[in-house]
Design a protein around this motif. Sequence first.
Motif, PDB file in Angstrom:
ATOM      1  N   ARG A  57     -26.974  -3.524   5.478  1.00 25.54           N
ATOM      2  CA  ARG A  57     -25.519  -3.381   5.849  1.00 25.54           C
ATOM      3  C   ARG A  57     -25.523  -2.780   7.421  1.00 25.54           C
ATOM      4  O   ARG A  57     -24.642  -3.228   8.364  1.00 25.54           O
ATOM      5  CB  ARG A  57     -24.899  -2.172   5.004  1.00 25.54           C
ATOM      6  N   ARG A  58     -26.701  -2.040   7.728  1.00 25.32           N
ATOM      7  CA  ARG A  58     -26.674  -1.733   9.128  1.00 25.32           C
ATOM      8  C   ARG A  58     -27.205  -2.752  10.213  1.00 25.32           C
ATOM      9  O   ARG A  58     -26.551  -2.586  11.417  1.00 25.32           O
ATOM     10  CB  ARG A  58     -27.905  -0.630   9.158  1.00 25.32           C
ATOM     11  N   VAL A  59     -28.036  -3.692   9.857  1.00 28.13           N
ATOM     12  CA  VAL A  59     -28.513  -4.635  10.810  1.00 28.13           C
ATOM     13  C   VAL A  59     -27.466  -5.769  11.032  1.00 28.13           C
ATOM     14  O   VAL A  59     -27.564  -6.319  12.016  1.00 28.13           O
ATOM     15  CB  VAL A  59     -29.629  -5.403  10.420  1.00 28.13           C
ATOM     16  N   GLY A  64     -30.704  -9.813  12.779  1.00 24.99           N
ATOM     17  CA  GLY A  64     -30.807  -8.703  11.812  1.00 24.99           C
ATOM     18  C   GLY A  64     -31.451  -9.027  10.657  1.00 24.99           C
ATOM     19  O   GLY A  64     -32.469  -8.519  10.284  1.00 24.99           O
ATOM     20  N   VAL A  65     -30.883  -9.928  10.247  1.00 26.53           N
ATOM     21  CA  VAL A  65     -31.172 -10.438   8.764  1.00 26.53           C
ATOM     22  C   VAL A  65     -32.440 -11.291   8.969  1.00 26.53           C
ATOM     23  O   VAL A  65     -33.174 -11.203   7.958  1.00 26.53           O
ATOM     24  CB  VAL A  65     -30.084 -11.699   8.232  1.00 26.53           C
ATOM     25  N   ASP A  69     -35.837 -10.515   6.817  1.00 34.64           N
ATOM     26  CA  ASP A  69     -36.734 -11.271   5.974  1.00 34.64           C
ATOM     27  C   ASP A  69     -38.247 -11.210   6.529  1.00 34.64           C
ATOM     28  O   ASP A  69     -39.121 -11.303   5.631  1.00 34.64           O
ATOM     29  CB  ASP A  69     -35.903 -12.669   6.098  1.00 34.64           C
ATOM     30  N   GLN A  70     -38.358 -11.003   7.916  1.00 36.00           N
ATOM     31  CA  GLN A  70     -39.693 -11.080   8.346  1.00 36.00           C
ATOM     32  C   GLN A  70     -40.480  -9.838   7.686  1.00 36.00           C
ATOM     33  O   GLN A  70     -41.626  -9.908   7.505  1.00 36.00           O
ATOM     34  CB  GLN A  70     -39.814 -11.329   9.834  1.00 36.00           C
TER      35      GLN A  70
END
Length: 77
Positions: A57-59, A64-65, A69-70
Motif C-alpha cells: 500500500r505504501r509503495v 514500487g511493486v 517482487d524482487q
Amino acid sequence: MELALALEKLVNEKLHSLHDVATRCNDPHLTDFIESEFLEEQVEAINKISKYVAQLRRVGKGHGVWHFDQMLLEEEA
C-alpha cells in the motif's frame, strides 16, 4: 496479497472453531495438536502477510511493486 491475508484469517478462524469444539468435547489431545501444529504458524503467516500488504500500500503501483517482487524473489533464494 490481500486475498492471501483474508484466506489466512479464515483458516485461523476455522482452526479456532475446531479448537472450541475439541474443548467442549473434552479432547485435550486434539486441542494440544491444533495449538502446537497450526495456530502458531497461522499467527506468523498472518503477521508476515499483513506486513506485506502494508508495504504494498505504501509503495504504490509501478516501480514500487516491481521492487517488492524482487525483494520476495531474494527471500526465496
